[in-house]
Design an enzyme around this catalytic site. Structure first.
Site, PDB file in Angstrom:
ATOM      1  N   ASP A  29      -9.139  -3.514  -2.970  1.00  0.00           N
ATOM      2  CA  ASP A  29      -8.979  -3.417  -2.229  1.00  0.00           C
ATOM      3  C   ASP A  29      -8.724  -4.214  -1.026  1.00  0.00           C
ATOM      4  O   ASP A  29      -8.921  -5.229  -0.956  1.00  0.00           O
ATOM      5  CB  ASP A  29     -10.753  -2.306  -1.446  1.00  0.00           C
ATOM      6  N   ILE A  30      -8.455  -3.889   0.464  1.00  0.00           N
ATOM      7  CA  ILE A  30      -7.842  -5.192   0.953  1.00  0.00           C
ATOM      8  C   ILE A  30      -9.613  -6.020   1.964  1.00  0.00           C
ATOM      9  O   ILE A  30      -9.844  -7.186   2.272  1.00  0.00           O
ATOM     10  CB  ILE A  30      -7.236  -4.699   2.249  1.00  0.00           C
ATOM     11  N   VAL A  89      -8.946   6.912   3.749  1.00  0.00           N
ATOM     12  CA  VAL A  89      -6.845   6.305   3.369  1.00  0.00           C
ATOM     13  C   VAL A  89      -6.714   8.357   3.244  1.00  0.00           C
ATOM     14  O   VAL A  89      -7.155   8.619   1.900  1.00  0.00           O
ATOM     15  CB  VAL A  89      -6.622   5.876   3.256  1.00  0.00           C
ATOM     16  N   HIS A  93      -7.429   8.732  -4.286  1.00  0.00           N
ATOM     17  CA  HIS A  93      -8.066   7.436  -4.991  1.00  0.00           C
ATOM     18  C   HIS A  93      -9.329   7.185  -5.398  1.00  0.00           C
ATOM     19  O   HIS A  93      -9.801   8.125  -5.117  1.00  0.00           O
ATOM     20  CB  HIS A  93      -7.707   5.935  -3.968  1.00  0.00           C
ATOM     21  N   MET A  94      -9.691   6.384  -6.224  1.00  0.00           N
ATOM     22  CA  MET A  94     -10.922   6.279  -7.253  1.00  0.00           C
ATOM     23  C   MET A  94     -11.159   4.905  -6.662  1.00  0.00           C
ATOM     24  O   MET A  94     -10.423   3.693  -6.727  1.00  0.00           O
ATOM     25  CB  MET A  94     -11.032   6.337  -8.598  1.00  0.00           C
ATOM     26  N   HIS A  95     -12.003   4.374  -6.140  1.00  0.00           N
ATOM     27  CA  HIS A  95     -12.388   3.385  -5.932  1.00  0.00           C
ATOM     28  C   HIS A  95     -12.967   3.369  -7.058  1.00  0.00           C
ATOM     29  O   HIS A  95     -14.368   3.686  -8.404  1.00  0.00           O
ATOM     30  CB  HIS A  95     -13.994   3.596  -5.348  1.00  0.00           C
TER      31      HIS A  95
HETATM   32  P1  5GP Z   1     -11.461   5.903   1.845  1.00  0.00           P
HETATM   33  O1  5GP Z   1     -10.676   6.627   2.168  1.00  0.00           O
HETATM   34  O2  5GP Z   1     -11.876   6.256   0.229  1.00  0.00           O
HETATM   35  O3  5GP Z   1     -13.454   6.132   2.847  1.00  0.00           O
HETATM   36  O4  5GP Z   1     -11.445   4.248   2.388  1.00  0.00           O
HETATM   37  C1  5GP Z   1     -10.309   3.962   1.894  1.00  0.00           C
HETATM   38  C2  5GP Z   1     -10.202   2.497   1.319  1.00  0.00           C
HETATM   39  O5  5GP Z   1      -9.058   1.779   1.198  1.00  0.00           O
HETATM   40  C3  5GP Z   1     -11.573   1.378   1.884  1.00  0.00           C
HETATM   41  O6  5GP Z   1     -12.164   0.854   0.766  1.00  0.00           O
HETATM   42  C4  5GP Z   1     -10.380  -0.113   2.597  1.00  0.00           C
HETATM   43  O7  5GP Z   1     -11.064  -0.951   2.716  1.00  0.00           O
HETATM   44  C5  5GP Z   1      -8.726   0.640   1.909  1.00  0.00           C
HETATM   45  N1  5GP Z   1      -7.655   0.043   2.640  1.00  0.00           N
HETATM   46  C6  5GP Z   1      -7.271   0.680   3.533  1.00  0.00           C
HETATM   47  N2  5GP Z   1      -5.547   0.121   3.961  1.00  0.00           N
HETATM   48  C7  5GP Z   1      -6.016  -0.915   2.666  1.00  0.00           C
HETATM   49  C8  5GP Z   1      -4.612  -1.333   2.869  1.00  0.00           C
HETATM   50  O8  5GP Z   1      -3.654  -1.340   3.321  1.00  0.00           O
HETATM   51  N3  5GP Z   1      -4.594  -1.978   1.554  1.00  0.00           N
HETATM   52  C9  5GP Z   1      -5.306  -2.127   0.367  1.00  0.00           C
HETATM   53  N4  5GP Z   1      -5.264  -2.860  -0.544  1.00  0.00           N
HETATM   54  N5  5GP Z   1      -6.601  -1.332   1.291  1.00  0.00           N
HETATM   55  C10 5GP Z   1      -6.709  -0.744   1.522  1.00  0.00           C
END
Ligand code: 5GP
Length: 131
Positions: A29-30, A89, A93-95
């Site tokens: 995660d970035i 996003v 996806h899974m964290h």
């Molecule tokens: P969620 O959609 O589950 O709430 O969070 C999306 C996750 O994707 C966040 O933790 C965010 O930091 C990560 N994220 C968003 N854009 C990018 C990217 O371009 N590259 C990476 N490696 N992670 C990303």
């Protein structure tokens, strides 16, 4: 809307990739909540995790086990926590998050690590995943 994770799959934008097979990709995660915070995605473009077909869902859980074992070996953490959020996003996806305390599972707090640190973590997790 642009699917940022599809761009990572297609190598249109860079990512610290720790694992890839024909169906899944895992990368750091970035903006991690803790160092080693990893995202596991299917290559199929579906927004909501539970809209994935049952076979993909099952395979993704099995794949997450493999990635989590690599994270655990790298960080010697108590557990690897798993979360599905997807509010930001729109690509399922899974964290996967190294956990030592419940506070590590705090999605309102993100950190940024220098490139060399991300690269080191990426290589270590990659080397600790049994393929
Ligand atoms: P969620 O959609 O589950 O709430 O969070 C999306 C996750 O994707 C966040 O933790 C965010 O930091 C990560 N994220 C968003 N854009 C990018 C990217 O371009 N590259 C990476 N490696 N992670 C990303």
């Amino acid at each position: 809307m642009t699917d940022i994770f599809l761009k990572i799959i297609n190598r249109e934008i860079p990512a610290y990739i720790v694992y890839e097979d024909s169906d899944f990709l895992a990368f750091l995660d970035i903006n991690p909540v803790v160092p080693g915070h990893t995202l596991l995605i299917p290559k199929v473009c579906i927004d909501y995790f539970y809209d994935l077909d049952n076979q993909t869902l099952s395979n993704m859980i099995i794949c997450s086990k493999k990635i989590s074992e690599g994270i655990q070996k790298t960080f010697h953490c108590k557990k690897v926590g798993t979360a599905v959020i997807g509010l930001d996003v729109k690509h399922a996806h899974m964290h996967l998050i190294p956990l030592n305390a419940v506070e590590d599972f705090n999605f309102s707090k993100h950190i940024q690590l220098p490139q060399h640190e991300m690269m080191k973590i990426c290589n270590n997790i990659k080397n600790n995943i049994n393929t």
